[in-house]
Design a protein around this motif. Structure first.
Motif, mmCIF file in Angstrom:
data_model
loop_
_atom_site.group_PDB
_atom_site.id
_atom_site.type_symbol
_atom_site.label_atom_id
_atom_site.label_comp_id
_atom_site.label_asym_id
_atom_site.label_seq_id
_atom_site.Cartn_x
_atom_site.Cartn_y
_atom_site.Cartn_z
ATOM 1 N N PRO A 9 0.915 -1.243 0.014
ATOM 2 C CA PRO A 9 0.003 -0.025 0.095
ATOM 3 C C PRO A 9 1.022 1.147 -0.074
ATOM 4 O O PRO A 9 2.085 1.316 0.529
ATOM 5 C CB PRO A 9 -0.615 0.039 1.267
ATOM 6 C CG PRO A 9 0.221 -0.964 2.253
ATOM 7 C CD PRO A 9 0.864 -2.047 1.271
ATOM 8 N N PRO A 10 0.361 2.502 0.077
ATOM 9 C CA PRO A 10 1.276 3.777 -0.477
ATOM 10 C C PRO A 10 1.537 3.514 0.642
ATOM 11 O O PRO A 10 0.876 3.254 2.510
ATOM 12 C CB PRO A 10 0.139 4.989 -0.570
ATOM 13 C CG PRO A 10 -1.268 4.238 -1.820
ATOM 14 C CD PRO A 10 -0.704 2.769 -1.025
ATOM 15 N N PRO A 449 1.747 0.340 9.065
ATOM 16 C CA PRO A 449 2.005 1.954 9.539
ATOM 17 C C PRO A 449 1.047 2.721 8.662
ATOM 18 O O PRO A 449 2.578 3.467 7.624
ATOM 19 C CB PRO A 449 3.655 1.848 10.280
ATOM 20 C CG PRO A 449 4.087 1.633 8.941
ATOM 21 C CD PRO A 449 3.559 0.415 8.042
ATOM 22 N N THR A 450 0.020 3.212 8.306
ATOM 23 C CA THR A 450 -0.322 4.167 7.278
ATOM 24 C C THR A 450 -0.567 5.554 7.383
ATOM 25 O O THR A 450 -1.885 5.979 7.225
ATOM 26 C CB THR A 450 -1.088 3.478 6.298
ATOM 27 O OG1 THR A 450 -2.099 2.592 7.299
ATOM 28 C CG2 THR A 450 -1.038 2.139 5.899
ATOM 29 N N ASP A 451 -1.333 5.407 8.820
ATOM 30 C CA ASP A 451 -1.446 7.106 9.673
ATOM 31 C C ASP A 451 0.268 7.168 10.009
ATOM 32 O O ASP A 451 0.316 7.657 11.017
ATOM 33 C CB ASP A 451 -2.653 6.723 11.145
ATOM 34 C CG ASP A 451 -2.653 7.892 11.102
ATOM 35 O OD1 ASP A 451 -2.002 9.598 10.419
ATOM 36 O OD2 ASP A 451 -3.555 7.996 12.587
ATOM 37 N N SER A 484 -2.947 -1.741 -5.465
ATOM 38 C CA SER A 484 -3.639 -1.377 -3.815
ATOM 39 C C SER A 484 -3.663 0.328 -2.704
ATOM 40 O O SER A 484 -4.822 -0.142 -1.970
ATOM 41 C CB SER A 484 -1.817 -2.265 -2.620
ATOM 42 O OG SER A 484 -1.057 -1.211 -3.440
ATOM 43 N N TRP A 485 -3.768 0.745 -4.119
ATOM 44 C CA TRP A 485 -3.776 2.053 -3.116
ATOM 45 C C TRP A 485 -5.779 2.541 -3.004
ATOM 46 O O TRP A 485 -6.030 2.932 -2.190
ATOM 47 C CB TRP A 485 -3.653 3.520 -4.165
ATOM 48 C CG TRP A 485 -4.191 3.494 -4.648
ATOM 49 C CD1 TRP A 485 -3.553 3.136 -6.264
ATOM 50 C CD2 TRP A 485 -5.106 4.025 -5.683
ATOM 51 N NE1 TRP A 485 -4.393 3.132 -7.523
ATOM 52 C CE2 TRP A 485 -6.042 3.972 -6.687
ATOM 53 C CE3 TRP A 485 -6.427 4.831 -5.324
ATOM 54 C CZ2 TRP A 485 -6.590 4.556 -7.681
ATOM 55 C CZ3 TRP A 485 -6.886 5.472 -5.698
ATOM 56 C CH2 TRP A 485 -7.225 5.741 -6.866
ATOM 57 N N ASN A 486 -5.978 1.854 -3.579
ATOM 58 C CA ASN A 486 -7.586 1.838 -4.420
ATOM 59 C C ASN A 486 -8.389 0.324 -2.855
ATOM 60 O O ASN A 486 -9.456 -0.231 -3.054
ATOM 61 C CB ASN A 486 -8.440 0.714 -4.704
ATOM 62 C CG ASN A 486 -9.573 1.262 -5.890
ATOM 63 O OD1 ASN A 486 -10.310 1.754 -4.867
ATOM 64 N ND2 ASN A 486 -10.259 0.400 -6.854
ATOM 65 N N TRP A 487 -7.218 -0.682 -2.371
ATOM 66 C CA TRP A 487 -8.028 -1.658 -1.513
ATOM 67 C C TRP A 487 -8.110 -1.051 0.031
ATOM 68 O O TRP A 487 -8.930 -1.672 0.775
ATOM 69 C CB TRP A 487 -6.613 -2.137 -1.526
ATOM 70 C CG TRP A 487 -6.634 -3.111 -2.339
ATOM 71 C CD1 TRP A 487 -7.818 -2.951 -3.531
ATOM 72 C CD2 TRP A 487 -5.787 -4.307 -3.189
ATOM 73 N NE1 TRP A 487 -6.996 -3.416 -4.951
ATOM 74 C CE2 TRP A 487 -5.573 -4.427 -4.935
ATOM 75 C CE3 TRP A 487 -4.318 -4.524 -2.594
ATOM 76 C CZ2 TRP A 487 -4.617 -5.503 -5.574
ATOM 77 C CZ3 TRP A 487 -3.319 -5.322 -3.252
ATOM 78 C CH2 TRP A 487 -4.026 -5.349 -4.738
ATOM 79 N N GLY A 488 -7.991 0.232 0.508
ATOM 80 C CA GLY A 488 -8.254 -0.091 1.897
ATOM 81 C C GLY A 488 -9.806 0.678 2.183
ATOM 82 O O GLY A 488 -10.333 0.827 1.338
ATOM 83 N N ASP A 489 -10.079 0.528 3.627
ATOM 84 C CA ASP A 489 -11.397 0.632 3.949
ATOM 85 C C ASP A 489 -12.403 -0.402 3.069
ATOM 86 O O ASP A 489 -13.636 -0.061 2.512
ATOM 87 C CB ASP A 489 -11.654 1.658 3.495
ATOM 88 C CG ASP A 489 -12.724 1.863 4.507
ATOM 89 O OD1 ASP A 489 -12.884 1.651 5.989
ATOM 90 O OD2 ASP A 489 -12.886 3.683 5.242
ATOM 91 N N PRO A 490 -12.019 -1.334 3.394
ATOM 92 C CA PRO A 490 -12.907 -2.341 2.132
ATOM 93 C C PRO A 490 -14.394 -2.431 2.672
ATOM 94 O O PRO A 490 -15.392 -3.534 2.161
ATOM 95 C CB PRO A 490 -12.079 -3.224 1.997
ATOM 96 C CG PRO A 490 -11.025 -3.640 3.237
ATOM 97 C CD PRO A 490 -11.060 -2.907 3.510
#
Length: 528
Positions: A9-10, A449-451, A484-490
């Motif tokens: 992911p990003p 760790p995305t935040d 993968s940037w489009n897979w978050g919060d699914p």
């Protein structure tokens, strides 16, 4: 291309290092540098840190130089100055808007020609302006013969100002005459990038317009003084505190005049590392503002290069980290005759690096040194990051009251591998895979760790991402299968995201884990 087994992911693969041990391969790297053909005849000084802690430094004085401490000796940084100019603009955001036209701040510019030339376009090298203006024009170089290039003799004479740094400085009316001359007008603003020094001259003029003071004073007050860069200035130093040309050297050591916003700063390696670390620690810009600044603004034909403002962004994929992937290097190079430099930030590893060189081979030396130094620094930092992540997060989190547990490890892949996750007696990774239309029989997942704003706080926010690439599977046209940037919060349950994980931290180590969508926190951790 990254490792074909993973779609990252990003963001960062693991948390950035807090403190890193000194580079164990220091002697090997120094030996490599000393073996370079330019080393003995070039004065060089290198300083690097990770997370604000020193990790590597190396200095070599050419035989004819006499200064004692190269790390505190002034060397011309040339176009690295452009970072300071953009930073001053960003610090002036209430007065200078990124999308404002430059004609708002430079009265007298051709209204039609400059209407679409914005501050952002000038900073990001998409203004449509050429490189130098009068400077470097062949017609003004003593002894140049047009015949050697098959050029006709031209009777028209250009003003003999701003011919080269250190020469006669153009007056304000002469500057405007140049920018308004049809030969120098911008073409097709906001199209492809073209490196322009005079674009930064205009940014300097914009700063002077809003503050009614010289550009050099603005940089002193807004950047040098707050950071504590006491050994940086625009004045040519003397031989006791600067690296200056010898009698036979044809180096540019004179004042840059109108080109100061483009390349006029003299600084020491110590001051420059202090500056880069101040950017990392958000001393002048907030974390959000810094992240916005560290973004590309233009594409290039190369898959490994992007353009920012003023960043020259490299994305090498040949660095031998545990998970091969593009590593973002935000750099700015500087070079004039006799002097060359690099300022480098590697956000994923909190690396700050400054490289300085003086000598007839300075440009070649700096270009050679960048990969020679950056690669081992990143490899070492990556090893430390993975070791720290294992110590700080890996282990089994198990509830003593009921059937809830999650086991995490640092394996050969990115992030933290979820070895097992049981909530209320249900293995949730296969269950999540089924809900998302994936094969539950071989489902796997990782935490990332995305935040970054929660980093090093008492509650760190991570994301759970299901692996979607099978061993040997094709990624499709332009890697469509790795979006993968489009897979978050699914998926969410009663408002809460199922991919949000919170680590409860104490003293930099996880003491518990919370799965937000399951409304559960497990506060018992057994380290691996």
């Amino acid at each position: 291309m990254g490792d074909p087994k993973y779609c990252l992911p990003p963001g960062f693969s693991l948390p950035r290092p807090i403190a890193v041990q000194p580079l164990t391969s220091l002697a090997k790297l120094e030996t490599t540098l000393r073996s370079c053909p330019w080393h003995n005849k070039t004065t060089i000084a290198i300083k690097a840190s990770v997370g604000g802690g020193p990790i590597f430094q190396h200095a070599h004085r050419a035989s004819d130089e006499g200064v004692a401490n190269l790390y505190d000796t002034k060397i011309r940084i040339a176009s690295v100055t452009k970072i300071f100019t953009v930073l001053a603009v960003l610090l002036s955001r209430t007065e200078i808007g990124w999308e404002d036209s430059i004609k708002k701040f430079v009265p007298g510019l051709n209204e039609a020609a400059y209407a679409d030339v914005t501050i952002g376009a000038l900073a990001g090298q998409t203004s449509g302006l050429g490189r130098f203006g009068y400077t470097g024009d062949l017609a003004l170089i003593p002894g140049f013969s047009p015949a050697q290039l098959g050029l006709p003799n031209i009777a028209h004479k250009l003003p003999g100002c701003d011919v080269f740094p250190g020469g006669e400085v153009c007056s304000k009316p002469q500057i405007l005459d140049m920018f308004n001359d049809p030969a120098y007008l911008p073409t097709s603003p906001n199209s492809g990038p073209l490196y322009s020094n005079i674009a930064y001259n205009l940014l300097g003029m914009a700063l002077e317009h809003v503050y009614s003071k010289p550009y050099e004073q603005i940089i002193q007050e807004k950047i040098f003084e707050p950071i504590g860069m006491h050994d940086s200035s625009f004045e040519t130093p003397n031989a006791s505190d600067g690296i200056l040309p010898q009698a036979d050297d044809r180096w540019f050591a004179g004042p840059f005049g109108n080109f100061n916003p483009s390349g006029g700063i003299w600084s020491t390696p110590s001051d420059m590392l202090l500056f880069l670390e101040a950017l990392q620690s958000h001393k002048l810009l907030s974390a959000a503002q810094t992240r916005k600044w560290l973004q590309p603004s233009s594409l290039l034909p190369s898959l490994h290069q992007l353009i920012g403002a003023p960043w020259e962004i490299f994305r090498p994929t040949d660095i031998n980290v545990a998970v091969r992937r593009p590593i973002d290097l935000y750099t700015k190079a500087g070079g004039v005759a006799g002097y060359s430099s690099y300022a480098v930030l590697v956000p994923e590893y909190n690396i700050a690096l400054t490289i300085h060189a003086a000598g007839n081979d300075a440009r070649r030396a700096v270009q050679d040194m960048l990969p020679l130094i950056v690669k081992p620094l990143i490899v070492h930092a990556d090893e430390q990051v993975r070791s720290q992540a294992s110590a700080n997060y890996a282990g089994t989190y198990r509830s003593k009251k009921d059937n809830r547990s999650i086991s995490l490890v640092v394996d050969e892949g990115p992030g933290l591998l979820v070895q097992l996750a049981i909530m209320n007696g249900v293995a949730i990774i296969p269950a999540l895979a089924k809900v998302q239309g994936l094969d539950p029989s071989n489902a796997s997942a990782r935490l990332f760790p995305t935040d970054p704003d929660s980093e090093r706080s008492e509650k760190e926010h991570w994301s759970l991402l299901l692996d979607r690439v099978k061993e040997g599977a094709a990624r499709g046209f332009a890697e469509q299968e790795c979006a993968s940037w489009n897979w978050g919060d699914p998926a969410r349950y009663a408002g809460q995201p199922l991919d949000k994980v919170v680590f409860h931290m104490r003293g930099g180590k996880a003491i518990g884990i919370e799965l937000v969508g399951w409304r559960t926190a497990i506060m018992d951790r057994v380290e691996t």
